[in-house]
Design an enzyme around this catalytic site. Structure first.
Site, PDB file in Angstrom:
ATOM      1  N   ASP A  16     -26.982 -14.335 -30.996  1.00 20.28           N
ATOM      2  CA  ASP A  16     -26.671 -15.651 -31.547  1.00 20.28           C
ATOM      3  C   ASP A  16     -26.039 -16.500 -30.449  1.00 20.28           C
ATOM      4  O   ASP A  16     -25.011 -16.126 -29.881  1.00 20.28           O
ATOM      5  CB  ASP A  16     -25.700 -15.472 -32.722  1.00 20.28           C
ATOM      6  CG  ASP A  16     -25.427 -16.775 -33.440  1.00 20.28           C
ATOM      7  OD1 ASP A  16     -26.225 -17.719 -33.310  1.00 20.28           O
ATOM      8  OD2 ASP A  16     -24.390 -16.846 -34.128  1.00 20.28           O
ATOM      9  N   ASP A 111     -31.628 -20.649 -32.355  1.00 17.38           N
ATOM     10  CA  ASP A 111     -30.636 -20.002 -31.488  1.00 17.38           C
ATOM     11  C   ASP A 111     -30.231 -18.611 -31.928  1.00 17.38           C
ATOM     12  O   ASP A 111     -29.209 -18.101 -31.495  1.00 17.38           O
ATOM     13  CB  ASP A 111     -29.392 -20.895 -31.398  1.00 17.38           C
ATOM     14  CG  ASP A 111     -28.509 -20.764 -32.617  1.00 17.38           C
ATOM     15  OD1 ASP A 111     -29.057 -20.731 -33.743  1.00 17.38           O
ATOM     16  OD2 ASP A 111     -27.288 -20.677 -32.456  1.00 17.38           O
ATOM     17  N   GLU A 112     -31.036 -17.992 -32.769  1.00 20.09           N
ATOM     18  CA  GLU A 112     -30.609 -16.722 -33.341  1.00 20.09           C
ATOM     19  C   GLU A 112     -31.815 -15.831 -33.574  1.00 20.09           C
ATOM     20  O   GLU A 112     -32.846 -16.317 -34.054  1.00 20.09           O
ATOM     21  CB  GLU A 112     -29.989 -17.057 -34.698  1.00 20.09           C
ATOM     22  CG  GLU A 112     -28.832 -16.242 -35.108  1.00 20.09           C
ATOM     23  CD  GLU A 112     -28.411 -16.633 -36.512  1.00 20.09           C
ATOM     24  OE1 GLU A 112     -28.257 -15.744 -37.336  1.00 20.09           O
ATOM     25  OE2 GLU A 112     -28.267 -17.841 -36.792  1.00 20.09           O
TER      26      GLU A 112
HETATM   27 MG    MG Z   1     -25.392 -19.859 -33.098  1.00 21.86          MG
END
Ligand code: MG
Length: 366
Positions: A16, A111-112
């Site tokens: 993350d 983003d993960e």
């Molecule tokens: Mg994040």
């Protein structure tokens, strides 16, 4: 968990990015560095905060908060509009880094992602070493930081990645899972949203240990189908695979008839071909669907769709064809001539309960 054969345990990493949008802004605009940055709408608008930099978080600014509120908390914060193109480009580079180690990558947002590194491409073997190496590559090549969680399943890896942010690396091994789950507050449990958490607290269920006191049937009586899931997850059992095809929502094919027609035989022939194409595509992506949809476009370009859903997912051409014929009959097209036919399969996944929003970043309005 200790009774599980270690050779059969999976190695899952959840990566993350830290304050992703805000960090990209601070990377690209040096004047933003070290300052409270709010990516989202205008300060006086009804828009919400997409991401706040760590400096802004010190003022209590959080994702999904209204920009108005954020402004009240920190009038000196710099409000910037998101640059999704820039974030997408970075996201692509991050995925390229992941793909050096495994092809089993399940992105949850820009983003993960979850990675299954039970067997990694480089033969590194240690998931902790891989996570470290990924974090280093993100730092050295992209000038950004990520936090990673390492465990034997998705749920524990995800909670772990959140434990030592920013720039964290947290490993929760099989021997630690039981104690970890017992201490975990219920609102942190996968699938437990605000409403369920409030209900649990009203029942004096505050932690995993409290949740564990309830039998499976008690949990089902209280929380329906999700109860079954809670029963397992609180015991550290989460068999959900890492799915690299997660983004695929439906698979289909369509074709125009040689000439507009209402003859069953001609339409059936075309549906047979389309069914085979759809089945091949499903096979290629290793997907099975529970819902089949027939699309019919008439000579006047009017479009109708008819769907049927089944409890068990399927991907065989014959079954797809048979269902398409049933749907065609149900559509009662009569004398109207048909121009185009299409078949789509959807509802591939049945992860119950539905995942709570992993991130507000993609779902806000400005
Ligand atoms: Mg994040």
């Amino acid at each position: 968990m200790s009774d599980q054969n270690p050779a059969l345990l999976r190695k899952i990493i959840h990566v993350d990015m830290d304050a992703f949008y805000a960090s990209v802004e601070q990377r690209d605009f040096p004047e933003y560095r070290g300052k409270p940055i709010v990516v989202g709408g205008k300060p006086d608008s009804r828009g919400v905060v997409a991401t706040a930099s760590y400096e802004a978080r010190q003022y209590g600014i959080k994702s999904a908060m209204s920009c108005n509120k954020a402004y009240q908390l920190c009038p000196t914060a710099i409000f910037v509009y998101p640059r999704f193109d820039a974030y997408s480009a970075v996201s692509k580079s991050i995925r390229e880094i992941f793909s050096r180690y495994t092809d089993l990558i399940e992105p949850l947002s820009l983003d993960e992602a979850y990675l299954d590194v039970t067997e990694d491409k480089l033969g590194i073997g240690s998931a902790i070493d891989i996570a470290k190496s990924i974090k280093d590559a993100i730092k050295n090549e992209l000038n950004l930081t990520a936090s990673a969680g390492v465990s034997i399943n998705k749920f524990v890896a995800k909670v772990a990645s959140d434990m030592n942010k920013p720039d964290g690396l947290t490993f929760i091994g099989p021997s630690k899972i039981k104690a970890f789950m017992e201490k975990l507050p219920v609102e942190k449990f996968f699938g437990v949203g605000k409403v369920t958490a409030a209900r649990m607290k009203a029942m004096q269920i505050n932690t995993g240990a409290d949740l564990k006191n309830l039998s499976e049937s008690q949990l089902i009586a209280q929380f329906g189908k999700s109860g079954k899931f809670y029963y397992k997850i609180v015991r550290g059992i989460d068999d959900r695979p890492v799915r690299s095809n997660r983004e695929t929502k439906s698979v289909g094919a369509e074709d125009t008839l040689a000439e507009d027609t209402n003859e069953d035989a001609v339409m059936h022939d075309l549906l047979k071909q389309i069914s085979e194409t759809v089945a091949k595509r499903l096979e290629k992506h290793q997907l099975k669907g529970k819902t089949v949809t027939l699309k019919i476009k008439f000579e006047d370009f009017k479009l109708i769709t008819r769907s049927r859903s089944f409890p068990i997912p399927f991907n065989h051409a014959e079954k797809i064809y048979n269902e398409a014929i049933i749907l065609l009959n149900e559509a009662k097209i009569g004398t109207s001539k048909v121009r185009l036919l299409g078949i789509t399969l959807s509802r591939f996944y049945d992860d119950l309960p539905l995942e709570k929003p992993e991130d507000n970043q993609l779902e806000f309005e400005f």
